[in-house]
Motif scaffolding. Structure first.
Motif, PDB file in Angstrom:
ATOM      1  N   MET A  52       0.856  -1.177   0.000  1.00  0.00           N
ATOM      2  CA  MET A  52       0.000   0.000   0.000  1.00  0.00           C
ATOM      3  C   MET A  52       0.895   1.231   0.000  1.00  0.00           C
ATOM      4  SD  MET A  52      -2.895  -0.956   2.864  1.00  0.00           S
ATOM      5  CE  MET A  52      -1.720  -1.309   4.183  1.00  0.00           C
ATOM      6  N   PRO A  53       0.427   2.315  -0.619  1.00  0.00           N
ATOM      7  CA  PRO A  53       1.214   3.556  -0.569  1.00  0.00           C
ATOM      8  C   PRO A  53       1.121   4.183   0.828  1.00  0.00           C
ATOM      9  CG  PRO A  53      -0.857   3.921  -1.717  1.00  0.00           C
ATOM     10  CD  PRO A  53      -0.779   2.445  -1.416  1.00  0.00           C
ATOM     11  N   GLU A  54       1.945   5.149   1.072  1.00  0.00           N
ATOM     12  CA  GLU A  54       1.993   5.902   2.327  1.00  0.00           C
ATOM     13  C   GLU A  54       2.538   5.067   3.479  1.00  0.00           C
ATOM     14  OE1 GLU A  54      -1.349   8.582   3.170  1.00  0.00           O
ATOM     15  OE2 GLU A  54      -2.018   8.124   1.131  1.00  0.00           O
ATOM     16  N   MET A  55       1.818   4.011   3.884  1.00  0.00           N
ATOM     17  CA  MET A  55       2.310   3.111   4.931  1.00  0.00           C
ATOM     18  C   MET A  55       1.962   1.692   4.515  1.00  0.00           C
ATOM     19  SD  MET A  55       1.305   2.661   8.991  1.00  0.00           S
ATOM     20  CE  MET A  55       2.092   4.112   9.636  1.00  0.00           C
ATOM     21  N   ASN A  56       2.977   0.913   4.167  1.00  0.00           N
ATOM     22  CA  ASN A  56       2.686  -0.454   3.721  1.00  0.00           C
ATOM     23  C   ASN A  56       2.289  -1.342   4.901  1.00  0.00           C
ATOM     24  OD1 ASN A  56       4.978  -1.690   4.933  1.00  0.00           O
ATOM     25  ND2 ASN A  56       6.229  -1.273   3.130  1.00  0.00           N
ATOM     26  N   GLY A  57       1.841  -2.537   4.578  1.00  0.00           N
ATOM     27  CA  GLY A  57       1.331  -3.447   5.591  1.00  0.00           C
ATOM     28  C   GLY A  57       2.349  -3.863   6.634  1.00  0.00           C
ATOM     29  N   LEU A  58       3.610  -4.014   6.245  1.00  0.00           N
ATOM     30  CA  LEU A  58       4.634  -4.411   7.212  1.00  0.00           C
ATOM     31  C   LEU A  58       4.953  -3.280   8.182  1.00  0.00           C
ATOM     32  CD1 LEU A  58       6.948  -6.515   4.880  1.00  0.00           C
ATOM     33  CD2 LEU A  58       5.438  -7.367   6.694  1.00  0.00           C
ATOM     34  N   THR A  59       4.999  -2.044   7.679  1.00  0.00           N
ATOM     35  CA  THR A  59       5.206  -0.896   8.561  1.00  0.00           C
ATOM     36  C   THR A  59       4.013  -0.748   9.500  1.00  0.00           C
ATOM     37  OG1 THR A  59       6.532   0.200   6.867  1.00  0.00           O
ATOM     38  CG2 THR A  59       5.677   1.593   8.635  1.00  0.00           C
ATOM     39  N   PHE A  60       2.820  -0.931   8.961  1.00  0.00           N
ATOM     40  CA  PHE A  60       1.603  -0.895   9.778  1.00  0.00           C
ATOM     41  C   PHE A  60       1.666  -1.966  10.876  1.00  0.00           C
ATOM     42  CE2 PHE A  60      -2.774  -2.768  10.133  1.00  0.00           C
ATOM     43  CZ  PHE A  60      -3.279  -1.819  11.013  1.00  0.00           C
ATOM     44  N   LEU A  61       2.080  -3.170  10.499  1.00  0.00           N
ATOM     45  CA  LEU A  61       2.183  -4.268  11.470  1.00  0.00           C
ATOM     46  C   LEU A  61       3.211  -3.938  12.555  1.00  0.00           C
ATOM     47  CD1 LEU A  61       1.177  -7.069  12.260  1.00  0.00           C
ATOM     48  CD2 LEU A  61       2.854  -8.042  10.688  1.00  0.00           C
ATOM     49  N   ARG A  62       4.316  -3.308  12.160  1.00  0.00           N
ATOM     50  CA  ARG A  62       5.345  -2.894  13.119  1.00  0.00           C
ATOM     51  C   ARG A  62       4.751  -1.899  14.130  1.00  0.00           C
ATOM     52  NH1 ARG A  62       8.639  -1.510   9.236  1.00  0.00           N
ATOM     53  NH2 ARG A  62       9.286  -3.557   8.594  1.00  0.00           N
ATOM     54  N   GLU A  63       4.031  -0.898  13.630  1.00  0.00           N
ATOM     55  CA  GLU A  63       3.387   0.099  14.503  1.00  0.00           C
ATOM     56  C   GLU A  63       2.334  -0.561  15.390  1.00  0.00           C
ATOM     57  OE1 GLU A  63       4.079   3.393  14.918  1.00  0.00           O
ATOM     58  OE2 GLU A  63       5.802   3.019  13.619  1.00  0.00           O
ATOM     59  N   LEU A  64       1.578  -1.457  14.801  1.00  0.00           N
ATOM     60  CA  LEU A  64       0.520  -2.160  15.511  1.00  0.00           C
ATOM     61  C   LEU A  64       1.093  -2.997  16.656  1.00  0.00           C
ATOM     62  CD1 LEU A  64      -2.554  -2.508  15.203  1.00  0.00           C
ATOM     63  CD2 LEU A  64      -2.082  -4.536  13.837  1.00  0.00           C
ATOM     64  N   SER A  65       2.248  -3.623  16.429  1.00  0.00           N
ATOM     65  CA  SER A  65       2.845  -4.462  17.469  1.00  0.00           C
ATOM     66  C   SER A  65       3.277  -3.629  18.676  1.00  0.00           C
ATOM     67  CB  SER A  65       4.015  -5.277  16.919  1.00  0.00           C
ATOM     68  OG  SER A  65       5.085  -4.448  16.559  1.00  0.00           O
ATOM     69  N   ARG A  66       3.500  -2.327  18.467  1.00  0.00           N
ATOM     70  CA  ARG A  66       3.828  -1.431  19.583  1.00  0.00           C
ATOM     71  C   ARG A  66       2.570  -0.964  20.318  1.00  0.00           C
ATOM     72  NH1 ARG A  66       7.113   1.600  15.584  1.00  0.00           N
ATOM     73  NH2 ARG A  66       9.073   0.493  15.496  1.00  0.00           N
ATOM     74  N   SER A  67       1.562  -0.561  19.548  1.00  0.00           N
ATOM     75  CA  SER A  67       0.366   0.032  20.160  1.00  0.00           C
ATOM     76  C   SER A  67      -0.715  -0.989  20.529  1.00  0.00           C
ATOM     77  CB  SER A  67      -0.230   1.090  19.231  1.00  0.00           C
ATOM     78  OG  SER A  67      -0.601   0.523  17.993  1.00  0.00           O
ATOM     79  N   HIS A  68      -0.811  -2.074  19.792  1.00  0.00           N
ATOM     80  CA  HIS A  68      -1.816  -3.121  20.024  1.00  0.00           C
ATOM     81  C   HIS A  68      -1.153  -4.492  19.864  1.00  0.00           C
ATOM     82  CE1 HIS A  68      -4.161   0.412  18.827  1.00  0.00           C
ATOM     83  NE2 HIS A  68      -5.157  -0.097  19.520  1.00  0.00           N
ATOM     84  N   PRO A  69      -0.269  -4.856  20.794  1.00  0.00           N
ATOM     85  CA  PRO A  69       0.550  -6.065  20.622  1.00  0.00           C
ATOM     86  C   PRO A  69      -0.226  -7.376  20.559  1.00  0.00           C
ATOM     87  CG  PRO A  69       0.809  -5.170  22.827  1.00  0.00           C
ATOM     88  CD  PRO A  69       0.009  -4.174  22.051  1.00  0.00           C
ATOM     89  N   ASP A  70      -1.449  -7.400  21.049  1.00  0.00           N
ATOM     90  CA  ASP A  70      -2.207  -8.648  21.050  1.00  0.00           C
ATOM     91  C   ASP A  70      -3.154  -8.778  19.861  1.00  0.00           C
ATOM     92  OD1 ASP A  70      -0.961  -9.398  23.413  1.00  0.00           O
ATOM     93  OD2 ASP A  70      -2.446  -8.339  24.629  1.00  0.00           O
ATOM     94  N   SER A  71      -3.007  -7.922  18.861  1.00  0.00           N
ATOM     95  CA  SER A  71      -3.909  -7.941  17.707  1.00  0.00           C
ATOM     96  C   SER A  71      -3.739  -9.205  16.877  1.00  0.00           C
ATOM     97  CB  SER A  71      -3.636  -6.732  16.807  1.00  0.00           C
ATOM     98  OG  SER A  71      -3.909  -5.535  17.487  1.00  0.00           O
TER      99      SER A  71
END
Length: 122
Positions: free
Chosen positions: A59-78
């Motif tokens: 995806m443009p702007e923020m790809n899925g892996l970058t999103f997953l990296r951010e998500l693991s910080r803010s919502h680690p149990d997702s």
């Protein structure tokens, strides 16, 4: 007691893919929200809880892996299912190391997706 409807967030920059997947999941009885990129998804998650996130990788702007990296910080149990049209070993390994539950290729096979979702929710 009635079980609360499970909420799924679909993240994909391709509007048609996002709409189609959202409709299918809604028909299965899930409450579905969608976002066009990782930034929109993170913004949505600031105010809402979801039980599952299905996200595209490219995806443009923020790809899925970058999103997953951010998500693991803010919502680690997702619970996260990564979806890609470009199945590469490197991105698979990175996604799984970042905590993705599953990694599937596009076009998404609906029966396979339903099976994975049932596994997550049971």
């Amino acid at each position: 007691m009635v079980e609360q409807q499970k909420r799924i967030l679909v993240v994909d920059d391709e509007e048609n893919a996002r709409i189609a997947l959202s409709k299918i999941l809604s028909r299965e009885g899930y409450e579905v929200a969608s976002a066009g990129n990782g930034y929109e998804a993170l913004n949505y998650l600031r105010g809402k809880e979801v039980e599952l996130i299905i996200t595209d990788i490219n995806m443009p702007e923020m790809n899925g892996l970058t999103f997953l990296r951010e998500l693991s910080r803010s919502h680690p149990d997702s619970n996260v299912i990564m979806v890609t049209a470009y199945g590469e070993v490197e991105s698979y390994i990175e996604a799984m190391n970042l905590g993705a539950f599953e990694y599937i290729n596009k076009p998404v096979k609906i029966d396979e997706l339903k099976k994975i979702i049932r596994k997550i929710f049971n």
